[in-house]
Design a protein around this motif. Structure first.
Motif, short mmCIF file in Angstrom:
data_model
loop_
_atom_site.label_atom_id
_atom_site.label_comp_id
_atom_site.label_asym_id
_atom_site.label_seq_id
_atom_site.Cartn_x
_atom_site.Cartn_y
_atom_site.Cartn_z
N ALA A 1 1.02 -1.29 -0.14
CA ALA A 1 0.11 -0.16 0.02
C ALA A 1 0.79 1.19 0.13
N GLN A 2 1.92 1.44 0.99
CA GLN A 2 2.87 2.38 0.75
C GLN A 2 3.41 2.76 -0.32
N MET A 3 3.94 1.24 -0.92
CA MET A 3 4.89 1.46 -2.34
C MET A 3 3.66 1.91 -3.40
N LEU A 4 2.73 1.43 -3.44
CA LEU A 4 1.80 1.95 -4.43
C LEU A 4 1.36 3.43 -4.24
N ALA A 5 1.21 3.82 -2.95
CA ALA A 5 0.91 5.37 -2.84
C ALA A 5 2.50 6.02 -3.40
N ASN A 6 3.71 5.48 -3.22
CA ASN A 6 4.72 6.35 -3.73
C ASN A 6 4.86 6.24 -5.34
N ILE A 7 4.42 5.09 -5.62
CA ILE A 7 4.41 4.79 -7.27
C ILE A 7 3.46 5.94 -7.90
N LEU A 8 2.14 6.14 -7.16
CA LEU A 8 1.15 7.21 -7.46
C LEU A 8 1.92 8.51 -7.71
N LEU A 9 2.66 8.95 -6.60
CA LEU A 9 3.37 10.18 -6.48
C LEU A 9 4.33 10.29 -7.37
N ARG A 10 5.17 9.04 -7.73
CA ARG A 10 6.24 9.00 -8.73
C ARG A 10 5.72 9.38 -10.07
N SER A 11 4.72 8.76 -10.32
CA SER A 11 4.17 8.72 -11.96
C SER A 11 3.67 10.05 -12.07
N GLU A 12 3.02 10.68 -10.77
CA GLU A 12 2.67 12.23 -11.16
C GLU A 12 3.87 13.16 -11.54
N LEU A 13 4.98 12.73 -10.71
CA LEU A 13 6.33 13.80 -10.76
C LEU A 13 6.82 13.25 -12.28
N VAL A 14 6.69 11.89 -12.93
CA VAL A 14 7.04 11.45 -14.20
C VAL A 14 6.16 12.46 -15.22
N ASP A 15 5.00 12.44 -15.12
CA ASP A 15 4.01 13.26 -15.90
C ASP A 15 4.53 14.82 -15.98
N ARG A 16 4.79 15.36 -14.73
CA ARG A 16 5.18 16.87 -14.58
C ARG A 16 6.60 17.09 -15.19
N THR A 17 7.57 16.22 -15.00
CA THR A 17 8.82 16.10 -15.64
C THR A 17 8.84 16.18 -17.02
N PHE A 18 7.80 15.31 -17.77
CA PHE A 18 7.52 15.08 -19.09
C PHE A 18 7.27 16.21 -19.80
N LYS B 1 11.26 -0.21 -10.29
CA LYS B 1 11.79 -0.75 -9.43
C LYS B 1 10.97 -1.06 -8.36
N MET B 2 10.25 0.32 -7.89
CA MET B 2 9.15 0.24 -6.86
C MET B 2 7.83 -0.86 -7.28
N VAL B 3 7.56 -1.01 -8.57
CA VAL B 3 6.50 -1.74 -8.76
C VAL B 3 7.02 -3.26 -8.64
N ARG B 4 8.35 -3.74 -8.88
CA ARG B 4 8.88 -4.80 -8.57
C ARG B 4 9.06 -5.37 -7.11
N SER B 5 9.32 -4.01 -6.24
CA SER B 5 9.44 -4.46 -4.90
C SER B 5 8.02 -4.62 -4.29
N SER B 6 7.08 -3.92 -4.82
CA SER B 6 5.53 -4.21 -4.31
C SER B 6 5.24 -5.49 -4.86
N LEU B 7 5.39 -5.93 -6.02
CA LEU B 7 5.16 -7.43 -6.57
C LEU B 7 5.59 -8.48 -5.63
#
Length: 379
Positions: free
Chosen positions: A192-209, A226-232
């Motif tokens: 759950a924590q990793m998925l929340a971080n993934i969501l934040l990071r995905s927003e960061l990717v979108d803004r950076t792009f 990496k975070m997706v692999r760890s979550s999996l």
């Protein structure tokens, strides 16, 4: 009323019943001993009486002959009265009268002795019947007492077993709640924590792009991967703890091998696994049961026995499934009931569900050996 109170009340009732039966047995034994003592005394008296009766009969017969002779002389004196003197006639009359009196008294005493002899014989028959009845009752009471004490012991064992099962049931509920809490925390702190971080990071990717920094966006995507692999990995680990997927896909022996390898590496413990016999797939419920039994035994050896070496043997033959788990831990006394020993109770309950047997051999400082055997037909 609690189980403990019911057990105490039942114990008091049965104890009172046992005391009453024991007191009755003592009274019957006392009556039997008194009757036996009286029987022996009367037997001696009967023997003496019989001897006296015989003696009186013999003395009476002799005296009767003397009386007959004396009466014959008396008849002769009466017939020839003038031939005898006055003193001689008186002596014959008085002698005959004395002999008749003595004979009458002797016969009377003989009759009394005969009656006493008959009374003694009747009394002895009655006492013999009383002794036999007392002995019969004592034997029956002994049997009753034995059954009563044995049954009470069985009742106590059943109550104790019911209490253990009740405690075990409550412990299962507690363990289920604890397991739910643990899984909840693991999911919250892990995936759950990793998925929340993934969501934040995905927003960061979108803004950076959007800002035009393609290189930084690609770096952030790599971090998200990496975070997706760890979550999996965390999700798979939680799923494996709940139920190893390998158990459904590969079977019992490969799953135990994998579990032992992972557990040995994580806990820095040497664990040897030796499969013997057929390696065919078993009925699913047997595979689950034996995996959980091995898991519980190994965890007990690591956590409680503090073992450095564990040996696991699994034999699959045409009639039985046999598993032996042996460790070099600190051991314990199986005859001493320990608090929170629900792991062993749970293992025994699981084995009994399959009509199997579980033997536990352990001693302080000697390690522990568990032997499990369950009937199973391999086709």
């Amino acid at each position: 009323m609690t189980v403990k109170t019911k057990e105490k009340t039942l114990e008091i009732i049965v104890e009172e019943m046992v005391n009453v039966v024991e007191n009755s047995k003592d009274e019957i034994f006392h009556i039997s001993e008194e009757a036996r003592s009286e029987y022996e005394q009367l037997s001696r008296e009967l023997e003496d009486t019989k001897v006296k009766v015989i003696q009186y009969i013999e003395d009476g017969d002799k005296l009767e002959q003397r009386v007959a002779y004396s009466r014959q002389r008396l008849s002769e004196v009466s017939k020839y009265f003038d031939r005898y003197g006055e003193d001689e006639i008186r002596e014959i009359y008085e002698g005959t009268h004395e002999l008749q009196t003595r004979l009458a008294m002797l016969r009377k005493e003989e009759s009394i002795l005969r009656q006493r002899r008959d009374d003694l014989e009747r009394r002895l028959l009655s006492l013999d019947h009383t002794i036999k009845r007392a002995e019969g009752l004592a034997s029956k009471i002994t049997v009753i007492l034995t059954y009563l004490t044995d049954d009470f012991k069985q009742v106590n064992e059943m109550i104790e077993e019911a209490k253990e099962k009740q405690e075990f049931g409550l412990k299962i509920i507690e363990a289920q709640e604890e397991e739910r809490k643990r899984i909840s925390r693991e999911i919250h702190d892990g995936p759950a924590q990793m998925l929340a971080n993934i969501l934040l990071r995905s927003e960061l990717v979108d803004r950076t792009f959007r800002e035009g920094s393609t290189t930084e966006a690609l770096d952030e995507i790599k971090n998200v991967r990496k975070m997706v692999r760890s979550s999996l990995y965390e999700v798979r680990r939680i799923i494996y703890d709940l139920r190893p997927m390998a158990l459904d896909d590969l079977g019992l022996i490969p799953t135990i091998k994998k579990y032992i390898a992972t557990t040995a590496e994580y806990n820095n413990v040497k664990i040897e696994f030796t499969p013997i016999g057929s390696d065919e797939r078993l009925n699913q419920k047997y595979e689950i049961a034996f995996f959980r039994l091995a898991q519980e035994a190994i965890q007990n050896a690591i956590k409680h026995a503090e073992a450095s070496k564990i040996q696991v043997k699994l034999e699959i033959n045409k009639r039985h499934l046999t598993m032996v788990i042996k460790d070099d831990g600190k051991g314990f006394n199986p005859n001493v009931k320990r608090d929170k020993s629900f792991g062993i109770i749970g293992m025994r309950e699981r084995v009994e569900m399959f009509d199997g047997i579980m033997k536990l051999d352990s001693a302080p400082g000697k390690g522990t050996k568990i032997v499990i055997q369950v009937p199973y037909e391999v086709y």
